[in-house]
Design an enzyme around this catalytic site. Structure first.
Site, PDB file in Angstrom:
ATOM      1  N   HIS A 148       0.830  -1.227   0.000  1.00 50.96           N
ATOM      2  CA  HIS A 148       0.000   0.000   0.000  1.00 50.96           C
ATOM      3  C   HIS A 148       0.854   1.262   0.000  1.00 50.96           C
ATOM      4  CE1 HIS A 148      -4.030  -1.568   0.112  1.00 50.96           C
ATOM      5  NE2 HIS A 148      -3.692  -2.415   1.047  1.00 50.96           N
ATOM      6  N   ASP A 156       0.089  -4.744   5.538  1.00 49.32           N
ATOM      7  CA  ASP A 156      -0.911  -5.661   4.975  1.00 49.32           C
ATOM      8  C   ASP A 156      -0.797  -5.676   3.448  1.00 49.32           C
ATOM      9  OD1 ASP A 156      -1.782  -2.933   5.015  1.00 49.32           O
ATOM     10  OD2 ASP A 156      -3.821  -3.561   4.536  1.00 49.32           O
ATOM     11  N   GLU A 157      -1.376  -6.718   2.861  1.00 45.09           N
ATOM     12  CA  GLU A 157      -1.520  -6.808   1.402  1.00 45.09           C
ATOM     13  C   GLU A 157      -0.267  -6.403   0.635  1.00 45.09           C
ATOM     14  OE1 GLU A 157      -5.163  -4.601   0.518  1.00 45.09           O
ATOM     15  OE2 GLU A 157      -6.340  -6.388   1.026  1.00 45.09           O
ATOM     16  N   VAL A 158       0.840  -7.095   0.903  1.00 47.66           N
ATOM     17  CA  VAL A 158       2.077  -6.792   0.166  1.00 47.66           C
ATOM     18  C   VAL A 158       2.005  -7.567  -1.155  1.00 47.66           C
ATOM     19  CG1 VAL A 158       4.587  -6.638   0.303  1.00 47.66           C
ATOM     20  CG2 VAL A 158       3.217  -6.598   2.396  1.00 47.66           C
TER      21      VAL A 158
END
Length: 450
Positions: free
Chosen positions: A84, A140-142
């Site tokens: 992100h 998060d969400e790499v």
């Protein structure tokens, strides 16, 4: 702790609006705010390129913290340190730090300048939040981690996997924080940890004592990995679709009721200390997506969710407090509507967005598509070639002109209310996305008619 998440990567409110909102938050049961600044932080020096043209000033950041203190709200800044990070990696200057060259989502953890840049960003944010005892490092969400050449080489050289590589980078970030800012505690999202083995986590746990997992099997796993405390993350808006404009109340209430069950079951599930919950309120799904529900639209949902947590359910007492604080007569959970004028910050925007949602598109399409005189005597063909029979045109003219005038005057009022709360870029974007696609059709018809 009950932290309310302010996601500033879209529709960042003016500080004058936060002055109205903070007392409400503490009245409703929040005792902290998680602030995801992204490009709204007043980065300096080398990092100035990251600032939005409307970024808060240093005085604004100080004012936000004073307001929080005044209303007994703990401030936890959130700095994304792995995924992100489009607001950083979209700049040509930092393009070489991408994990995959084409995508601006995630850092390449193997380039030394990645950590150097992160240290600079963290230092600036932490320096301006010296009263804070927590920092949230995102993580998060790499997306696409392990797909870059450097990562592939690292994994084959170290007989490692994506999980080990993820932990290695996080440990470097945490190492910097604990060495430079003794006593500052760190939070991170847990989705990337869910796939990592107990063994790998155990080897790293000393630095990572706080994460926000979901439930059941994960909790047991984190306890076995050496975590001592746990936070949960619920949502009061921003999780039901990237272009959602209206907050579904019962959906978010159910989310909090499920979390209450997990909190009650926690002692049985795992020997973890429950430390708090973050009520997330996403404003965009990422730096490039459209805006989802505006904060004033999500306030009734936030009130219901906070009071549900405070009272251990949406009890009569919780309901009474919500109506009382928001100045409403009743709340229809299934219809996601509120009766009464309301007296909460941004209530005008709440009611006007409800109008846009319920009537704008419908009333315009009805006028344009169901009016037989328009279909028969003022079709796109007539309009293109500039001819028509005045007798038939007069039969729908006054109705269409009135509809146009009513909506234009409504939109002027809406714009004025939005400008009170938001910066010009947000107002423009919201209008472009939610008003113009429909109103422009009517505007064009009226222009051709005249």
């Amino acid at each position: 702790m009950r932290l309310v998440h302010l996601d500033l990567k879209g529709a960042a409110p003016r500080v004058s609006y936060l002055e109205e909102v903070f007392p409400f938050l503490s009245q409703l049961g929040a005792n902290g705010i998680l602030i995801e600044y992204e490009d709204m932080f007043p980065f300096k020096g080398e990092l100035e390129i990251l600032r939005s043209p409307y970024a808060y000033s240093e005085e604004d950041i100080e004012r936000i913290q004073q307001l929080a203190e005044q209303h007994k709200l703990e401030v936890v800044p959130l700095v994304q340190t792995f995924g992100h990070v489009e607001f950083i990696l979209k700049h040509e200057k930092y393009q070489h730090l991408r994990e995959v060259e084409r995508f601006p989502n995630s850092f390449n953890p193997h380039v030394p300048s990645t950590l150097a840049l992160l240290k600079g960003i963290l230092a600036q944010v932490i320096e301006k939040h010296r009263r804070s005892t927590w920092i949230h490092i995102g993580a998060d969400e790499v997306f696409h981690l392990g797909e870059g050449m450097d990562s592939k080489n690292w994994m084959s050289r170290n007989k490692g996997d994506v999980g080990t590589m993820f932990l290695k980078h996080i440990k470097e970030v945490l190492g910097f924080v604990s060495a430079q800012y003794w006593g500052l505690r760190v939070l991170m999202w847990d989705d990337m940890l869910r796939k990592i083995s107990v063994g790998a986590l155990r080897a790293s746990w000393a630095l990572m004592a706080h994460a926000c997992p979901t439930a059941g099997p994960f909790l047991t796993k984190y306890a076995e990995s050496g975590f001592e405390a746990v936070w949960f993350a619920s949502a009061f808006k921003g999780t039901t679709g990237p272009a959602q404009t209206w907050t579904p109340l019962s959906y978010h209430l159910k989310n909090h009721l499920s979390w209450l069950k997990v909190m009650q079951a926690l002692p049985r599930l795992a020997p973890l200390r429950f430390q708090g919950i973050v009520l997330t309120g996403w404003q965009r799904y990422d730096h490039y997506s459209v805006l989802c529900e505006l904060l004033p639209v999500g306030i009734p949902s936030l009130a219901i969710c906070l009071q549900t947590l405070v009272n251990g359910g949406f009890t009569e007492e919780a309901k009474r407090k919500v109506l009382d604080v928001l100045g409403l007569e009743s709340v229809q959970l299934e219809q996601s509507t509120c009766e009464g004028r309301g007296a909460f910050p941004g209530v005008e925007i709440y009611h006007m967005v409800e109008q846009v949602n319920g009537h704008l598109r419908e009333s315009i399409l009805k006028a344009l598509e169901e009016e037989s005189a328009i279909k028969g005597w003022f079709s796109p063909y007539h309009r293109k070639h500039h001819f028509g029979n005045p007798r038939n045109m007069e039969s729908f003219g006054s109705k269409v002109l009135k509809l146009h005038e009513d909506w234009e005057s409504f939109v002027r009022d809406l714009r004025a209310q939005l400008e009170r709360v938001y910066f010009p870029d947000t107002v423009e974007e919201w209008m472009e996305e939610n008003i113009n696609p429909y109103l422009d059709q009517l505007r064009d018809l009226v222009r051709d008619y005249r």
